[in-house]
Design a protein around this motif. Structure first.
Motif, mmCIF file in Angstrom:
data_model
loop_
_atom_site.group_PDB
_atom_site.id
_atom_site.type_symbol
_atom_site.label_atom_id
_atom_site.label_comp_id
_atom_site.label_asym_id
_atom_site.label_seq_id
_atom_site.Cartn_x
_atom_site.Cartn_y
_atom_site.Cartn_z
ATOM 1 N N GLU A 183 14.739 2.726 -1.420
ATOM 2 C CA GLU A 183 14.775 1.544 -0.563
ATOM 3 C C GLU A 183 14.193 0.308 -1.239
ATOM 4 O OE1 GLU A 183 16.293 1.382 2.329
ATOM 5 O OE2 GLU A 183 16.861 3.488 2.118
ATOM 6 N N GLY A 184 13.833 0.395 -2.486
ATOM 7 C CA GLY A 184 13.270 -0.759 -3.184
ATOM 8 C C GLY A 184 14.321 -1.826 -3.438
ATOM 9 N N THR A 185 14.077 -3.019 -2.980
ATOM 10 C CA THR A 185 15.068 -4.086 -3.125
ATOM 11 C C THR A 185 15.214 -4.527 -4.584
ATOM 12 O OG1 THR A 185 13.308 -5.668 -2.566
ATOM 13 C CG2 THR A 185 14.763 -4.951 -0.782
ATOM 14 N N GLN A 186 14.099 -4.607 -5.315
ATOM 15 C CA GLN A 186 14.177 -4.951 -6.734
ATOM 16 C C GLN A 186 14.902 -3.850 -7.508
ATOM 17 O OE1 GLN A 186 13.120 -8.412 -6.466
ATOM 18 N NE2 GLN A 186 12.501 -7.881 -8.545
ATOM 19 N N THR A 187 14.622 -2.600 -7.141
ATOM 20 C CA THR A 187 15.234 -1.454 -7.817
ATOM 21 C C THR A 187 16.715 -1.361 -7.502
ATOM 22 O OG1 THR A 187 13.148 -0.234 -7.805
ATOM 23 C CG2 THR A 187 15.167 1.050 -8.072
ATOM 24 N N LYS A 188 17.076 -1.463 -6.234
ATOM 25 C CA LYS A 188 18.482 -1.352 -5.843
ATOM 26 C C LYS A 188 19.299 -2.527 -6.352
ATOM 27 C CE LYS A 188 19.577 0.110 -1.753
ATOM 28 N NZ LYS A 188 19.660 0.236 -0.274
ATOM 29 N N GLY A 189 18.636 -3.678 -6.492
ATOM 30 C CA GLY A 189 19.348 -4.859 -6.969
ATOM 31 C C GLY A 189 19.420 -4.972 -8.471
ATOM 32 N N TRP A 232 6.832 3.584 -3.740
ATOM 33 C CA TRP A 232 5.768 4.474 -3.276
ATOM 34 C C TRP A 232 4.449 3.734 -3.099
ATOM 35 C CZ3 TRP A 232 7.839 8.980 -1.847
ATOM 36 C CH2 TRP A 232 9.043 9.369 -2.459
ATOM 37 N N GLY A 233 4.410 2.466 -3.488
ATOM 38 C CA GLY A 233 3.259 1.627 -3.218
ATOM 39 C C GLY A 233 2.021 1.974 -4.038
ATOM 40 N N PHE A 234 0.924 1.372 -3.638
ATOM 41 C CA PHE A 234 -0.347 1.580 -4.332
ATOM 42 C C PHE A 234 -0.779 3.036 -4.266
ATOM 43 C CE2 PHE A 234 -5.017 1.768 -4.283
ATOM 44 C CZ PHE A 234 -5.305 1.163 -5.492
ATOM 45 N N TRP A 258 0.810 -1.219 0.000
ATOM 46 C CA TRP A 258 0.000 0.000 0.000
ATOM 47 C C TRP A 258 0.843 1.268 0.000
ATOM 48 C CZ3 TRP A 258 -5.096 0.476 -0.846
ATOM 49 C CH2 TRP A 258 -5.876 -0.671 -0.763
ATOM 50 N N THR A 259 1.887 1.303 0.783
ATOM 51 C CA THR A 259 2.642 2.554 0.969
ATOM 52 C C THR A 259 4.054 2.498 0.401
ATOM 53 O OG1 THR A 259 3.329 1.819 3.171
ATOM 54 C CG2 THR A 259 1.321 3.170 3.023
ATOM 55 N N GLY A 260 4.506 1.334 -0.075
ATOM 56 C CA GLY A 260 5.824 1.233 -0.670
ATOM 57 C C GLY A 260 6.925 1.023 0.353
ATOM 58 N N LYS A 261 8.116 0.783 -0.141
ATOM 59 C CA LYS A 261 9.279 0.525 0.709
ATOM 60 C C LYS A 261 10.071 1.787 1.039
ATOM 61 C CE LYS A 261 9.816 -4.132 -1.206
ATOM 62 N NZ LYS A 261 10.669 -5.023 -2.014
#
Length: 421
Positions: free
Chosen positions: A301-307, A326-328, A294-297
């Motif tokens: 801080e996104g693990t998929q993004t940072k990785g 940023w989530g939903f 709902w609110t994002g990481k």
């Protein structure tokens, strides 16, 4: 009218929405391309710094566009259109192949994609043609000429190959519909697309059977409603044409489409599962968006993004960064901003008192909507990957400048003492 009064007449809500989307887009590009080994923030080897430079140069471009007399865009629309066609043709001689497509002119460290600017040029040419007092979109000869204006740049773009950019030109059907093009063209377009996808999904035999059953049902309905037999030959011809088109789908799919396009369609249709191959980007994008909740990481801080699990995430897949970090709620805000901008442009276009600026405004709204709709559908796995960027979000100077020119020409037309009684 003095320049100061013209300045006040610009629609500042449209301008605010533009800058909001550009700012949010850059924030997400920063996160998607963040390199912790960078020496300084203004390291021009970094993608986010380059995008910041494109944004700064866009401000100069906006000032230049708004400073030009609004009547210039109508008066020289034909010249601008011809120059854009020449720039597209020149790619086959002077263009450089990047990522499998010869779509770019390269000037030292910088590159330019003319197809991004051809959208605005085509919108101007179409608006000019529709604003001619003798043009009537209800007449077939005028429809053909309008379609030719739209088709030429698309035909020059397809062999690059860049089918995604060519697909965008389908958006121009909507301003033509506003100007009197019969609804049957829209209906035929949607029906042809549905028939194409249905044939790929279910096969020619089932689609042919469905067409025959549907034709019989419509015939019986009209027979009951009108109390007299409708012309059966008309139904036979339409059914035969639909079945004939269905039989051509496999040939088009196997001989016109490239293998990568066939693979993407097959994955979306569920015929293939290739989470590590051609479907890797979409699969990782869906994981990133789903993990945001709902609110994002949180920003950066996104693990998929940072990785770096989503390849080229800062370009066509930038919306997956929004979903993860940023989530939903953040995604809905971005969607709301895009919808608000498109609705605002339509509102401004409808209030225009001359055909040229009205058609151009509808063209801008249609192009932005198609880009937004297809890109978000692509990133969420609803559509095949076709290489359509998200306006004002995806990394790239050509894309940002192309959309900026497209939008701010309309801002100038709307606010530049351009109303006729």
């Amino acid at each position: 009218m003095s320049q100061s009064k013209v300045f006040l007449k610009f629609d500042w809500l449209t301008i605010f929405l533009f800058f909001s989307l550009v700012a949010i887009g850059w924030i997400n590009i920063y996160s998607a391309s963040l390199d912790e080994s960078a020496n300084t923030f203004f390291d021009f080897n970094q993608i986010y710094t380059k995008q910041l430079l494109w944004i700064g140069l866009s401000l100069l471009l906006i000032i230049f566009i708004l400073a030009i007399d609004s009547k210039f865009y109508e008066r020289f629309s034909g010249v601008i259109y011809i120059i854009s066609l020449i720039s597209l043709l020149g790619l086959y001689v002077f263009g450089k192949e990047i990522s499998g497509a010869t779509s770019w002119y390269v000037f030292g460290p910088a590159s330019l994609q003319p197809s991004e600017f051809a959208k605005a040029a085509t919108a101007l040419a179409l608006a000019k043609y529709c604003s001619d007092m003798q043009t009537n979109m209800g007449e077939f000869k005028h429809q053909i000429r309008a379609f030719l204006i739209i088709a030429l740049p698309a035909l020059f773009i397809i062999p690059q190959p860049d089918p995604g950019s060519a697909l965008v030109y389908a958006a121009f059907i909507f301003p033509l519909y506003r100007e009197g093009l019969h609804f049957v063209y829209l209906l035929l377009g949607f029906f042809a697309a549905a028939l194409f996808v249905s044939t790929l999904a279910f096969g020619v035999a089932w689609v042919s059977l469905a067409v025959i059953i549907l034709g019989v049902l419509i015939f019986l309905y009209n027979l009951k409603r009108k109390r007299k037999r409708p012309p059966i030959a008309r139904y036979f011809i339409i059914a035969a044409a639909c079945i004939g088109f269905a039989f051509s789908v496999n040939y088009i799919f196997n001989n016109v489409f490239e293998q990568r396009h066939r693979d993407r369609f097959n994955i979306v249709l569920g015929k293939e599962v290739d989470a590590k191959g051609i479907g890797y980007n979409t699969n990782q994008s869906e994981i990133a968006i789903g993990s945001g909740g709902w609110t994002g990481k949180g920003w950066t801080e996104g693990t998929q993004t940072k990785g770096n699990f989503v390849p080229e995430q800062h370009t066509d897949y930038i919306f997956s960064t929004v979903g993860e970090e940023w989530g939903f709620i953040g995604s809905i805000i971005v969607v709301f901003l895009f919808i608000a901008l498109i609705i605002r442009i339509l509102y401004l276009a409808e209030r225009q008192k001359n055909t040229f600026s009205r058609v151009y405004g509808y063209s801008v709204a249609a192009i932005l909507f198609l880009h937004f709709f297809v890109n978000v559908g692509m990133v969420t796995g609803l559509f095949p990957t076709v290489g359509i960027p998200l306006p004002f979000f995806s990394y790239g100077g050509s894309g940002l400048w192309g959309f900026t020119i497209l939008l701010f020409i309309f801002v100038r037309l709307d606010g530049g003492n351009y109303y006729y009684t």
